[in-house]
Design a protein around this motif. Structure first.
Motif, short mmCIF file in Angstrom:
data_model
loop_
_atom_site.label_atom_id
_atom_site.label_comp_id
_atom_site.label_asym_id
_atom_site.label_seq_id
_atom_site.Cartn_x
_atom_site.Cartn_y
_atom_site.Cartn_z
N ILE A 1 0.83 -1.19 0.00
CA ILE A 1 0.00 0.00 0.00
C ILE A 1 0.88 1.26 0.00
N ASP A 2 0.49 2.24 -0.81
CA ASP A 2 1.19 3.52 -0.88
C ASP A 2 2.46 3.50 -1.73
N ALA A 3 2.81 2.36 -2.33
CA ALA A 3 4.01 2.33 -3.16
C ALA A 3 3.78 3.06 -4.48
N GLY A 4 2.50 3.23 -4.85
CA GLY A 4 2.21 4.00 -6.05
C GLY A 4 1.50 3.20 -7.14
N LYS A 5 0.81 2.16 -6.73
CA LYS A 5 0.13 1.33 -7.73
C LYS A 5 -0.95 2.10 -8.47
N THR A 6 -1.79 2.81 -7.73
CA THR A 6 -2.89 3.53 -8.38
C THR A 6 -2.35 4.62 -9.29
N THR A 7 -1.36 5.36 -8.80
CA THR A 7 -0.78 6.43 -9.62
C THR A 7 -0.17 5.86 -10.89
N THR A 8 0.55 4.76 -10.78
CA THR A 8 1.18 4.15 -11.96
C THR A 8 0.11 3.67 -12.94
N ASP B 1 -5.88 11.46 -10.38
CA ASP B 1 -4.96 11.77 -9.29
C ASP B 1 -5.52 11.18 -8.00
N VAL B 2 -4.77 10.25 -7.41
CA VAL B 2 -5.28 9.62 -6.18
C VAL B 2 -5.50 10.60 -5.06
N ASP B 3 -4.68 11.66 -5.05
CA ASP B 3 -4.75 12.55 -3.90
C ASP B 3 -6.01 13.42 -3.92
N ARG C 1 -10.59 6.29 0.87
CA ARG C 1 -9.46 5.81 1.66
C ARG C 1 -8.16 5.92 0.90
N GLY C 2 -8.24 6.16 -0.41
CA GLY C 2 -7.02 6.26 -1.20
C GLY C 2 -6.31 4.93 -1.33
N ILE C 3 -7.00 3.84 -1.05
CA ILE C 3 -6.38 2.53 -1.23
C ILE C 3 -7.28 1.68 -2.11
N THR C 4 -6.68 0.72 -2.78
CA THR C 4 -7.44 -0.09 -3.70
C THR C 4 -7.82 -1.39 -3.02
N ILE C 5 -9.09 -1.59 -2.79
CA ILE C 5 -9.50 -2.75 -2.03
C ILE C 5 -10.08 -3.84 -2.92
N MET D 1 11.48 7.58 -7.09
CA MET D 1 12.89 7.97 -7.12
C MET D 1 13.05 9.48 -6.91
N ASP D 2 11.95 10.23 -6.93
CA ASP D 2 12.01 11.68 -6.71
C ASP D 2 11.99 12.04 -5.23
N ARG D 3 11.74 11.07 -4.37
CA ARG D 3 11.65 11.40 -2.94
C ARG D 3 13.04 11.60 -2.35
N ILE D 4 13.12 12.50 -1.39
CA ILE D 4 14.40 12.71 -0.72
C ILE D 4 14.72 11.46 0.08
N GLY E 1 11.83 4.89 -11.68
CA GLY E 1 11.29 6.19 -12.08
C GLY E 1 10.42 6.78 -11.00
N THR E 2 9.54 7.68 -11.41
CA THR E 2 8.55 8.24 -10.51
C THR E 2 7.27 8.44 -11.29
N SER E 3 6.25 7.66 -10.98
CA SER E 3 4.99 7.81 -11.73
C SER E 3 4.38 9.16 -11.45
N LEU E 4 4.46 9.59 -10.21
CA LEU E 4 3.81 10.86 -9.87
C LEU E 4 4.40 11.99 -10.70
N ASN E 5 5.73 12.01 -10.80
CA ASN E 5 6.35 13.09 -11.56
C ASN E 5 6.76 12.69 -12.97
P1 GDP Z 1 -1.14 2.72 -3.88
O1 GDP Z 1 -1.64 2.68 -2.48
O2 GDP Z 1 -0.01 1.77 -4.11
O3 GDP Z 1 -2.20 2.61 -4.93
O4 GDP Z 1 -0.41 4.14 -4.05
P2 GDP Z 1 -0.96 5.51 -4.65
O5 GDP Z 1 -0.77 5.54 -6.11
O6 GDP Z 1 -2.32 5.76 -4.09
O7 GDP Z 1 0.11 6.50 -4.04
C1 GDP Z 1 0.26 6.69 -2.65
C2 GDP Z 1 0.79 8.08 -2.39
O8 GDP Z 1 2.12 8.19 -2.91
C3 GDP Z 1 -0.03 9.19 -3.05
O9 GDP Z 1 -0.05 10.29 -2.17
C4 GDP Z 1 0.76 9.50 -4.31
O10 GDP Z 1 0.61 10.83 -4.73
C5 GDP Z 1 2.19 9.25 -3.85
N1 GDP Z 1 3.05 8.81 -4.95
C6 GDP Z 1 2.81 7.83 -5.86
N2 GDP Z 1 3.84 7.72 -6.72
C7 GDP Z 1 4.77 8.62 -6.33
C8 GDP Z 1 6.07 9.01 -6.82
O11 GDP Z 1 6.59 8.47 -7.80
N3 GDP Z 1 6.71 9.97 -6.14
C9 GDP Z 1 6.17 10.60 -5.06
N4 GDP Z 1 6.87 11.55 -4.47
N5 GDP Z 1 4.97 10.29 -4.57
C10 GDP Z 1 4.26 9.31 -5.19
#
Ligand code: GDP
Length: 693
Positions: free
Chosen positions: A17-24, A40-42, A57-61, A135-138, A263-267
């Motif tokens: 959870i939160d690794a970025g599946k939905t965003t990707t 945009d999940v957010d 919930r921002g999660i995929t159930i 990969m864009d996170r500090i 990479g970074t799906s978000l960016n």
């Molecule tokens: P899921 O729970 O795996 O489906 O993850 P989400 O796609 O919902 O992403 C969880 C959170 O991480 C959200 O706030 C996204 O905006 C953020 N996020 C996803 N991908 C990235 C990324 O590549 N870089 C950064 N900085 N944040 C990301």
């Protein structure tokens, strides 16, 4: 025109959870043109999270399937849920996938749940590619995450890309793109076009040395796969990239390695090459072994279905989405053709079901495309079947087959529900039947003694979501009682006992006597029943009946009424009298013997114990640890990951009620956790004493 089998990729995106599946997934749908707006999940407007509960919930159930096209191929993405209360949903999805993208966060690395899912994917032999996201996170580290996959998951990752930099500006080494190690080119994306445009260029000087080093590792791995290429590599000859792709494809499908990208799906960095990798390395249905199942008539033996439209039809229902009007069944077609308007057999019930409509699933229900016929290898939404549950096989009535059933774990938690008004009792019953149909890890039953309706599932969150769905999707107001953990019983020490049945009625005598032993059996969760009687002690059918009775009696509940587990029963001896030892007498004697043995063998009360992982920043570490101590938790591991600490603990579920609220408040919302059933273990003495009154 139907898609040829070799052009289909049925894949899942597997992630913590939160690794970025939905965003990707969102980015994939956008770049492939399946969706015209970037979700945009957010802000809660994504395509796969169609359930408002999920978006909230921002999660995929609940898993859904979406389709897109890339490089001339059709990619069906089966969304696997990321929350650990729903491991069974993940297992169910894995069963129907041909391959997977495993997403890791370069910040958090490999987390507990990724380990669980990775092992499940191993079990189902699902070929994988890895994507190291964020990969864009500090503090993001490609190398650390890569090493984690190798060391913690015992994977065989092979980097086919490396990042150029890590983190974001103002960090001087911020991520600018990735290096393709097969083409030996840099790739950069244009943020203006939301990453839709990208270009290849020479590798910048400062990244050259690292790129050469990683390229060396890649080439060594590939060279090991092929003698000719090994020779060319050793002689420093140029190597055709297509040759590398072919070898990687073969090894990925064979489960020997996992091509790894980043990479970074978000960016907007790295998503298109990920799609190329799906097409290049993950299997088509033709690359997978044929499925096997049983004929409903045991004499006909195992049945094999090859992935070909010319075979008899067989498909598996891997998800049912309830709707007020008609249920939508998601079906993976393994062989043959499925036609709209046809009748198919449900191999479990033996009944025929009508296929009224077939839908190809685009990103959500508004974009569905209707079809007349779908072929082997595809995934489709079916409307029409009535008496079906998740996991059922649909097949050609002339050539029936029951595909292997999916395994589901035991429920660990239950609670009583009642309708707000008694007029709604019938509606409650109907709703529970429908919910149980969609979700095999959820059960509902009426307690005969109290008349209460009890629902049970995999965790507190699971039941909470079920309750919300009753209200939102079915307009049913319910009152729920406090959740309770599901206890089990076992025996304290080995014991032997005799059960006897003797009755004289209407001149006919009935008699049976049976001696058996019960003992604790910690190695096996289930009940084991063995027959060690001397041959000829009882006729074979009566001996079988005795075994069956012992098993049923044990499952129906022990001394305090909870189902028994971790126990072994051994039938030792019996007395048989021709004409008097009837079926009934044997059952009654077996039941009496079990009762007597359990009375003597002492009770051990078992409670569900969970595996918990908490990821917390340092400020809240002390508070989180203190709280866990109060909950009888045993911390088994503690690790640094970036600027976070990961605690792994085993903790009784009974002490974890309300934990999500507590974690949030102890960490100002910054810590996260996941929890899954681990085992049943002995409950503290006080709990048992309270039950015995
Ligand atoms: P899921 O729970 O795996 O489906 O993850 P989400 O796609 O919902 O992403 C969880 C959170 O991480 C959200 O706030 C996204 O905006 C953020 N996020 C996803 N991908 C990235 C990324 O590549 N870089 C950064 N900085 N944040 C990301």
């Amino acid at each position: 025109m139907p898609t040829p089998l070799e052009s289909i990729r049925n894949i899942g995106i597997i992630a913590h959870i939160d690794a970025g599946k939905t965003t990707t997934t969102e980015r994939i749908l956008y770049y492939s043109g399946a969706q015209h707006r970037m979700g945009d999940v957010d802000t809660g407007d994504t395509a796969t999270d169609v359930d408002p509960e999920e978006a909230q919930r921002g999660i995929t159930i609940y898993s859904a399937a979406v389709t897109c096209r890339w490089a001339g191929k059709t990619i069906n993405i089966i969304d696997t849920p990321g929350h650990v209360d729903f491991t069974a949903e993940v297992e169910r999805s894995l069963r129907v996938l041909d391959g997977g993208i495993v997403i890791f966060s370069a910040m958090e690395g490999v987390e507990a749940q990724s380990e669980t899912v990775w092992r499940q994917a191993d079990r189902y032999n699902v070929p994988r590619i890895c994507f190291i996201n964020k990969m864009d996170r500090i503090g993001a580290s490609f190398e650390r995450t890569f090493d984690d996959v190798r060391d913690r998951l015992a994977g065989q990752p092979v980097a086919i890309q490396v990042p150029m930099g890590a983190g974001s500006p103002p960090n001087p080494d911020a991520l600018t793109g990735v290096i393709d190690l097969i083409e030996m080119k840099a790739i950069t994306w244009d943020a203006e076009s939301l990453g839709a445009k990208f270009e290849f260029s020479e590798i910048p000087e400062q990244h050259r040395a690292a790129a050469e080093e990683w390229r060396g590792k890649l080439m060594e791995t590939v060279a090991m796969l092929d003698d000719e290429l090994m020779a060319a590599y050793l002689e420093n000859q140029p190597i055709d990239p297509q040759r590398i792709h072919d070898l990687l494809r073969k090894a990925t499908i064979g489960g020997q390695l996992q091509p790894t990208l980043c990479g970074t799906s978000l960016n907007y960095i790295g998503v298109q090459p990920l799609l190329d990798a799906v097409v290049r390395y993950l299997p088509s249905p033709l690359d997978r072994p044929p499925v096997e199942g049983d004929h409903p008539n045991p004499k006909k033996g195992r049945q094999v279905r090859k992935p070909s439209p010319d075979e008899p039809f067989a498909g598996l229902i891997f998800k049912i989405q309830a709707d007020k009007h008609a249920d939508l069944c998601f079906v993976r077609v393994y062989s043959g053709k499925l036609k709209s308007g046809s009748r198919v057999l449900n191999a479990r019930t033996g009944k025929k079901e009508l296929v009224s409509q077939l839908w190809h699933i685009q990103s959500d229900r508004r974009d569905k495309i209707e079809a007349d016929e779908v072929l082997a290898g595809d995934i489709v939404g079916v409307i029409g079947p009535k008496e079906v549950v998740t996991g059922d096989t649909l097949c050609d009535p002339q050539q029936p087959v029951l595909l292997e059933n999916i395994r589901f774990p035991e429920t660990v938690i239950s609670m009583a529900v009642e309708p707000d008004s008694s007029a709604e009792r019938k509606k409650l019953e109907e709703t529970l039947v429908r919910l149980a149909k969609q979700d095999p890890t959820f059960h509902a039953k009426v307690n005969e003694e109290t008349g209460q309706t009890i629902i049970s599932g995999m965790g507190e969150l699971h039941l909470e979501i079920i309750k919300k769905r009753m209200e939102r999707d079915f307009g049913l107001k319910v009152k729920v009682h406090k959740p309770r953990v599901s206890y089990r019983e076992t025996v304290r020490h080995p014991e032997e006992a005799v059960g006897e049945f003797h009755r004289q009625a209407a001149g006919a005598a009935q008699f049976a006597r049976l001696r058996l032993r019960v003992e604790p059996n910690p190695v096996d969760e289930s009940i084991v029943v063995e027959n060690k009687m001397k041959p000829g002690t009882l006729p074979a059918d009566l001996a079988r009946l005795a075994e069956q009775e012992v098993r049923e009696r044990a499952q129906s509940g022990g001394r305090i009424g909870y189902p028994l587990m971790k126990a072994r029963f051994t039938l030792l001896d019996a007395d048989y009298r021709e004409g008097e030892t009837t079926d009934f007498a044997v059952q009654a004697a077996a039941s009496a013997a079990v009762n007597a043995a359990l009375d003597a063998a002492g009770i051990v009360l078992l409670e569900p114990v969970m595996r918990l992982e908490v990821v917390t920043p340092d400020e809240s570490l002390g508070a989180i640890q203190g709280d866990l101590n109060m909950r009888r938790a045993m911390i088994v591991n503690s690790q640094r990951r970036g600027d976070l600490t990961v605690l792994e603990a085993r903790v009784p579920l009974s002490a974890m009620f309300g934990y999500s609220t507590q974690v949030r408040s102890l960490s100002q919302g910054r810590a996260s956790y996941s929890m899954e059933p681990l085992e049943y273990a002995e409950a503290p003495r006080e709990v048992l004493d309270a039950m015995l009154g």
